[in-house]
Write a protein that holds these residues in place. Structure first.
Motif, mmCIF file in Angstrom:
data_model
loop_
_atom_site.group_PDB
_atom_site.id
_atom_site.type_symbol
_atom_site.label_atom_id
_atom_site.label_comp_id
_atom_site.label_asym_id
_atom_site.label_seq_id
_atom_site.Cartn_x
_atom_site.Cartn_y
_atom_site.Cartn_z
ATOM 1 N N HIS A 15 -17.440 46.874 24.908
ATOM 2 C CA HIS A 15 -16.078 46.613 25.378
ATOM 3 C C HIS A 15 -15.852 46.722 26.881
ATOM 4 O O HIS A 15 -14.889 46.128 27.400
ATOM 5 C CB HIS A 15 -15.101 47.590 24.701
ATOM 6 C CG HIS A 15 -14.950 47.391 23.231
ATOM 7 N ND1 HIS A 15 -14.273 46.329 22.687
ATOM 8 C CD2 HIS A 15 -15.416 48.128 22.175
ATOM 9 C CE1 HIS A 15 -14.312 46.409 21.358
ATOM 10 N NE2 HIS A 15 -14.998 47.488 21.026
ATOM 11 N N LEU A 16 -16.664 47.490 27.601
ATOM 12 C CA LEU A 16 -16.351 47.815 28.987
ATOM 13 C C LEU A 16 -16.158 46.570 29.850
ATOM 14 O O LEU A 16 -16.945 45.635 29.800
ATOM 15 C CB LEU A 16 -17.475 48.676 29.587
ATOM 16 C CG LEU A 16 -17.230 49.168 31.023
ATOM 17 C CD1 LEU A 16 -16.083 50.164 31.059
ATOM 18 C CD2 LEU A 16 -18.494 49.791 31.597
ATOM 19 N N GLY A 17 -15.082 46.579 30.637
ATOM 20 C CA GLY A 17 -14.860 45.542 31.632
ATOM 21 C C GLY A 17 -14.240 44.255 31.124
ATOM 22 O O GLY A 17 -14.087 43.308 31.904
ATOM 23 N N TYR A 18 -13.852 44.226 29.843
ATOM 24 C CA TYR A 18 -13.321 42.963 29.318
ATOM 25 C C TYR A 18 -12.198 43.220 28.320
ATOM 26 O O TYR A 18 -12.349 44.018 27.387
ATOM 27 C CB TYR A 18 -14.430 42.166 28.623
ATOM 28 C CG TYR A 18 -13.955 40.852 28.054
ATOM 29 C CD1 TYR A 18 -13.585 39.806 28.890
ATOM 30 C CD2 TYR A 18 -13.849 40.662 26.675
ATOM 31 C CE1 TYR A 18 -13.127 38.603 28.369
ATOM 32 C CE2 TYR A 18 -13.399 39.471 26.150
ATOM 33 C CZ TYR A 18 -13.033 38.438 27.002
ATOM 34 O OH TYR A 18 -12.584 37.246 26.483
ATOM 35 N N ASP A 19 -11.090 42.535 28.521
ATOM 36 C CA ASP A 19 -9.951 42.592 27.610
ATOM 37 C C ASP A 19 -9.691 41.189 27.065
ATOM 38 O O ASP A 19 -9.281 40.296 27.808
ATOM 39 C CB ASP A 19 -8.709 43.101 28.350
ATOM 40 C CG ASP A 19 -7.507 43.247 27.426
ATOM 41 O OD1 ASP A 19 -7.592 42.846 26.247
ATOM 42 O OD2 ASP A 19 -6.472 43.757 27.902
ATOM 43 N N PRO A 20 -9.927 40.955 25.779
ATOM 44 C CA PRO A 20 -9.735 39.614 25.207
ATOM 45 C C PRO A 20 -8.340 39.049 25.431
ATOM 46 O O PRO A 20 -8.171 37.837 25.580
ATOM 47 C CB PRO A 20 -10.014 39.816 23.715
ATOM 48 C CG PRO A 20 -10.881 41.025 23.646
ATOM 49 C CD PRO A 20 -10.418 41.910 24.767
#
Length: 397
Positions: A15-20
């Protein structure tokens, strides 16, 4: 998503560094297939070029897909920053070309990847850099090899191909006391099992082709360390000296590999320990080298700096090279191939394959036996791997 930075290894890898929700709900990060980037103004370009603001100018230096991969790699290794490269050798070359110059020396462990050995013995010499080899299992031999022109110490642990172990904390302390950089290739252990930066090393290298990618379908490398050092490697070693940029699609594939890295390495390690125990018991086997076996030299070091033994096993047969040849030809499930960290079990003969760059004299000098075999234990059902090995070992006698 800064709250993720304190969460578990697998959570950060996924998940780190990315928001869908910031990318139209796309669960997988988008693939940026562009070589160049337009700017809103001349001033914006200048600010990005000078480092005053974040942004992208040209794909040889950085790409958004690559940047996400670098953020996750830095987090998993416990570093401030990372730079991704087109191969493991590109990571090594970009690093060395950045930190060394004509007249410098680098002290290198006697046992390293065969192509890296050629770079140290032949490539760097063409540019006036001298590699001095020492036995890194003994701090006093390393200390004796350090001279006034030494700039860095370089080693792998576990080492390719015989899996011998180097005490990262001890060598890093020695380097720090002399004002030198410590460079560690962590390809075999991966950050799942070992984090050299937390033990005092300055720079960590990876052939991401192996466990980080994990599927045998890409070539990639990575360098992790302090922010200033990594930026220098990006701007000099990558941008100017090698141009060995990782493609966006390959970065996408390595990001995919990171999502299952912790699970895969655990399975590789579990199966490799069972394989090492089988080899230890079989009458055809003369010796076994595996960090998770108490009988292996340096086991106490592995206990301190690794959380498991990893997915590679090295061994020698009583019948030497002739028996090894019979074994390789008798195996059905395990495939003869020079890489490692794939789902498939792979076996190879270092003296004639990965370490053919060492002369016969060098191999004898540094203890690389002609009969040594290296096995990368895959993700197949364990009993099938063991059955294949039992059959091949019986036929090798």
């Amino acid at each position: 998503m800064s709250d993720l930075k304190s969460q578990g290894f697998a959570t950060r890898a996924i998940h780190l560094g990315y928001d869908p929700l910031q990318e139209q709900g796309a669960l997988s990060p988008p693939l940026y297939l562009t070589s160049t980037y337009t700017q809103e103004s001349f001033e914006a370009f200048e600010e990005i070029r000078s480092g005053e603001r974040q942004g992208y100018v040209y794909g040889r230096t950085r790409n958004p897909t690559q940047a996400l991969l670098e953020e996750r790699l830095a987090s998993l290794e416990g570093g401030q920053a990372a730079v991704a490269t087109a191969s493991g050798m590109a990571a090594i070359s970009a690093t060395l070309f950045t930190i060394l110059q004509s007249g410098d020396e680098i002290v290198v462990d006697q046992i390293v990847y065969g192509t890296a050995f050629i770079l140290f013995t032949q490539g760097l010499a063409r540019f006036g850099v001298r590699a001095v080899f020492a036995n890194f299992t003994r701090s006093e031999t390393v200390a004796a090899a350090i001279g006034p022109d030494t700039r860095a110490l370089y080693f792998e642990t576990p080492a390719n191909p015989n899996l011998r172990l180097v005490d990262i904390a001890a060598i890093s302390a020695l380097a720090r006391g002399r004002g030198l950089l410590t460079i560690v290739d962590n390809t075999f252990a991966t950050p799942v099992l070992q984090r050299p930066l937390q033990q005092g090393a300055d720079i960590v290298l990876h052939s991401a082709t192996k466990y980080l990618g994990g599927h045998g379908d890409l070539l990639a490398g990575a360098v992790v360390g302090g922010k200033a050092q990594i930026e220098a490697i990006r701007q000099q070693g990558l941008r100017y000296y090698t141009g060995a940029t990782l493609s966006p699609f390959t970065a996408f594939l390595v990001l995919r590999g990171l999502k299952t890295l912790e699970l895969r390495v655990a399975r590789h390690s579990e199966s490799a320990l069972a394989v090492a125990r089988l080899l230890r018991r079989h009458p055809a086997v003369a010796d076994v080298f595996y960090p998770g076996l108490p009988e292996t030299a340096g086991y106490e070091i592995a206990e301190r700096q690794m959380s498991a033994g990893g997915g590679l096993v090295a061994f020698e047969l009583h019948g030497g090279l002739a028996a090894g040849r019979r074994l390789l030809n008798a195996l059905k499930l395990a495939r003869i191939a020079v890489s490692l960290g794939d789902p498939e079990t792979l076996i190879q003969h270092p003296a004639s394959m990965t370490h053919a760059g060492y002369t016969e004299q060098d191999r004898q000098k540094y203890g690389l036996s002609e009969g040594l075999l290296r096995l990368s234990v895959g993700l197949e059902s364990l009993e099938d791997i063991l059955d294949d090995l039992r059959t091949g070992l019986d036929l090798s006698i």
